[in-house]
Every structure is written in C-alpha cells, then in structure tokens.
Write an enzyme that holds these catalytic residues in place. Structure first.
Site, PDB file in Angstrom:
ATOM      1  N   ASN A 125      18.686 -20.278 -35.843  1.00 24.57           N
ATOM      2  CA  ASN A 125      18.003 -19.120 -35.107  1.00 24.57           C
ATOM      3  C   ASN A 125      18.495 -17.856 -35.400  1.00 24.57           C
ATOM      4  O   ASN A 125      19.490 -17.496 -35.725  1.00 24.57           O
ATOM      5  CB  ASN A 125      18.600 -19.512 -33.631  1.00 24.57           C
ATOM      6  CG  ASN A 125      17.929 -18.663 -32.551  1.00 24.57           C
ATOM      7  OD1 ASN A 125      16.588 -17.985 -32.463  1.00 24.57           O
ATOM      8  ND2 ASN A 125      18.746 -18.062 -31.686  1.00 24.57           N
ATOM      9  N   HIS A 127      19.586 -14.479 -34.005  1.00 20.95           N
ATOM     10  CA  HIS A 127      19.811 -13.658 -32.796  1.00 20.95           C
ATOM     11  C   HIS A 127      20.173 -12.267 -32.881  1.00 20.95           C
ATOM     12  O   HIS A 127      21.043 -11.847 -33.749  1.00 20.95           O
ATOM     13  CB  HIS A 127      20.961 -14.413 -32.319  1.00 20.95           C
ATOM     14  CG  HIS A 127      21.259 -14.081 -30.663  1.00 20.95           C
ATOM     15  ND1 HIS A 127      20.812 -14.277 -29.774  1.00 20.95           N
ATOM     16  CD2 HIS A 127      22.492 -13.190 -30.315  1.00 20.95           C
ATOM     17  CE1 HIS A 127      21.242 -13.587 -28.541  1.00 20.95           C
ATOM     18  NE2 HIS A 127      22.408 -13.057 -29.216  1.00 20.95           N
ATOM     19  N   SER A 154      22.492 -11.914 -36.020  1.00 21.41           N
ATOM     20  CA  SER A 154      23.243 -13.138 -36.548  1.00 21.41           C
ATOM     21  C   SER A 154      22.301 -14.271 -36.877  1.00 21.41           C
ATOM     22  O   SER A 154      21.210 -14.403 -35.918  1.00 21.41           O
ATOM     23  CB  SER A 154      24.391 -13.760 -35.640  1.00 21.41           C
ATOM     24  OG  SER A 154      25.510 -12.809 -34.987  1.00 21.41           O
ATOM     25  N   ASP A 163      23.034 -20.204 -28.158  1.00 26.31           N
ATOM     26  CA  ASP A 163      23.370 -19.172 -29.085  1.00 26.31           C
ATOM     27  C   ASP A 163      24.838 -19.473 -29.614  1.00 26.31           C
ATOM     28  O   ASP A 163      25.617 -18.533 -29.796  1.00 26.31           O
ATOM     29  CB  ASP A 163      23.301 -17.772 -28.603  1.00 26.31           C
ATOM     30  CG  ASP A 163      21.995 -17.577 -28.321  1.00 26.31           C
ATOM     31  OD1 ASP A 163      20.853 -17.866 -28.792  1.00 26.31           O
ATOM     32  OD2 ASP A 163      21.777 -16.511 -27.235  1.00 26.31           O
TER      33      ASP A 163
HETATM   34  C1  GRF Z   1      13.734 -10.458 -32.837  1.00 22.63           C
HETATM   35  O1  GRF Z   1      14.276  -9.140 -32.554  1.00 22.63           O
HETATM   36  C2  GRF Z   1      14.815 -11.499 -32.641  1.00 22.63           C
HETATM   37  O2  GRF Z   1      16.279 -11.112 -32.958  1.00 22.63           O
HETATM   38  C3  GRF Z   1      14.646 -11.857 -31.056  1.00 22.63           C
HETATM   39  O3  GRF Z   1      13.201 -11.838 -31.176  1.00 22.63           O
HETATM   40  C4  GRF Z   1      12.508 -10.814 -32.087  1.00 22.63           C
HETATM   41  C5  GRF Z   1      11.548 -11.166 -32.580  1.00 22.63           C
HETATM   42  O4  GRF Z   1      10.917 -10.403 -33.526  1.00 22.63           O
HETATM   43  N1  GRF Z   1      15.300 -13.078 -30.868  1.00 22.63           N
HETATM   44  P1  GRF Z   1       9.445 -10.651 -34.187  1.00 22.63           P
HETATM   45  O5  GRF Z   1       8.573 -11.576 -33.187  1.00 22.63           O
HETATM   46  O6  GRF Z   1      10.032 -11.551 -35.397  1.00 22.63           O
HETATM   47  O7  GRF Z   1       8.863  -9.451 -34.492  1.00 22.63           O
END
Ligand code: GRF
Length: 233
Positions: A125, A127, A154, A163
């Site tokens: 994932n 994050h 991360s 997480d």
């Molecule tokens: C990212 O900022 C990620 O950290 C968060 O969701 C967002 C996804 O962005 N969990 P995208 O859909 O890849 O543009």
C-alpha cells in the site's frame, strides 16, 4: 503471510512482474505505472485494475491502456456494495488474473485479514505519510498542525491492522512554512510518483524480497528496511 506467497513474486525466466492495482480515485499513480510499463522502463505487466468506485478517473486511464478493469461498487439492485461482497468479487477477480503483486494505490476501503491472507499475492500500500506516524486519513493536515519539519510517503506491506505492516520504502521532503494541506499533498504526490515505480523495481529485482518479511531465519543480503529517498530537491 502464507506459504503460497513465498516465491510468488520472483521473476521466472525474466518474465515481467504481474501486477494488479486496487484503487478508488484519480489513478495518477496507476498512470505512472502504465507509462513505465509502456516505455518498458519497468519489468511489469499490469494484469488488471479493481475500482470500488464507478466514478474513479483511474477507470478511464486503465481502459485507455487496454487494461482489464473490474468496477466493484454496487450490487445489481443498485445498492452500494458491502465490504464482504466486495472482497468476494475481488478475490474471484484476483484469482483469475493471478498477479505476482497486488498494489493498493489510493484504495480507500479497509480490507479484512482473511481477504489479505488468502490473496494470491503479497499486497503493498502507498500511504501519504512517514509511517509509523500519521496512519489513517488527513495525514497532510495533521502533519502541518503538529508542526512537522519532515513529511513524505511510505510503501508498506498490507496487514489486517490499518497502515501497520512492514514499511518497505519512504520518500521524504521538508515541510515549508507556507505549506498548506493542499500544497503538501501536491508535493507528496510528486514523491509518490517516484517512490512507487522505484519500489516495484526493487521488488521485481528481488532487492526487496517480500517473502522475507518477518522471517529471521532466512539468509538475507538486503539492506535494512525501509529504504529512504530524499527526492524533493
Ligand atoms: C495518493 O495520494 C495516496 O497516497 C493516497 O491516495 C492518493 C491516490 O492518488 N492513499 P491517485 O489516485 O494515484 O492519483
């Protein structure tokens, strides 16, 4: 992680790493992977995308790249899908695609331990914070409110606890005095777009061996995780 995962991500005969992506939103990170795959900059094949939202722009990005998409948002009656139903359809889909790696990139539902444990591949994932700090939502706002000097993103192994799985890689930046939650989000997202392909490359090349996580007995030549990048120059 179950034994069935043990060697599932290792590239055999130089075959590309088969990746399935779960997402809920814009899919800018998916786009980075699509671009890298198409330019042959990463040894990957994106075998399918699962969206839990029918209005995710990521669906358009996947379809434009001729990647199979499963939209698992509503049941036939029109009701929004519960997590159990989502997981049962997602399992079926993942088992059909047989990925080597499952990437959660902006996927906004919490998955159950049984789904994670029975998945056909390890799951990572992305994050938007420097874990273990700022698990959960609103990470940028919370980092600013706490007066953090450093922030970032991360990539971690997905486990039943939100997480909380082993952190594999991180990218850092310095928080500016004038940063708002929005500006910080934009800056962190630029880091994500570098961290995600880099991490997948390390997994594809076995520099990061996901089957080693939590297995002290296995000989390893790996550097200590997480690997950290200072990308915001
Ligand atoms: C990212 O900022 C990620 O950290 C968060 O969701 C967002 C996804 O962005 N969990 P995208 O859909 O890849 O543009």
């Amino acid at each position: 992680m179950s034994d069935s995962h043990a060697t599932s991500h290792v590239i055999v005969n130089n075959k590309p790493l088969r990746i399935a992506v779960l997402l809920s939103g814009s899919g800018s990170n998916l786009q980075v992977l699509i671009n890298a795959m198409q330019a042959a900059e990463l040894p990957i094949e994106i075998v399918g995308v699962i969206s839990n939202r029918e209005d995710a722009y990521a669906i358009t990005r996947a379809k434009d790249a001729s990647i199979p998409v499963a939209v698992l948002s509503h049941v036939a009656s029109g009701k929004r899908m519960g997590i159990k139903t989502f997981e049962s359809h997602a399992s079926e889909q993942l088992n059909a695609w047989q990925p080597d790696l499952i990437v959660l990139a902006g996927f906004m539902r919490v998955l159950s331990g049984s789904f994670i444990d029975s998945a056909p591949a390890p799951m990572i994932n992305l994050h938007p914070a420097l874990l273990p700090a700022y698990k959960g939502l609103d990470t940028h706002q919370r980092a600013i409110q706490a007066g953090e000097r450093h922030h970032g993103c991360s990539i971690h192994v997905v486990t039943a606890e939100l997480d909380a799985g082993a952190v594999l890689t991180q990218a850092l930046l310095e928080v500016n005095q004038k940063d708002s939650a929005d500006s910080l989000q934009a800056r962190v997202q630029k880091l994500e777009h570098q961290l995600l392909p880099w991490t997948i490359l390390l997994i594809a090349k076995d520099v990061i061996n996901l089957s080693n996580q939590g297995n002290e007995n296995k000989a390893t030549y790996l550097p200590a995780l997480p690997l950290k990048l200072w990308l915001d120059k």
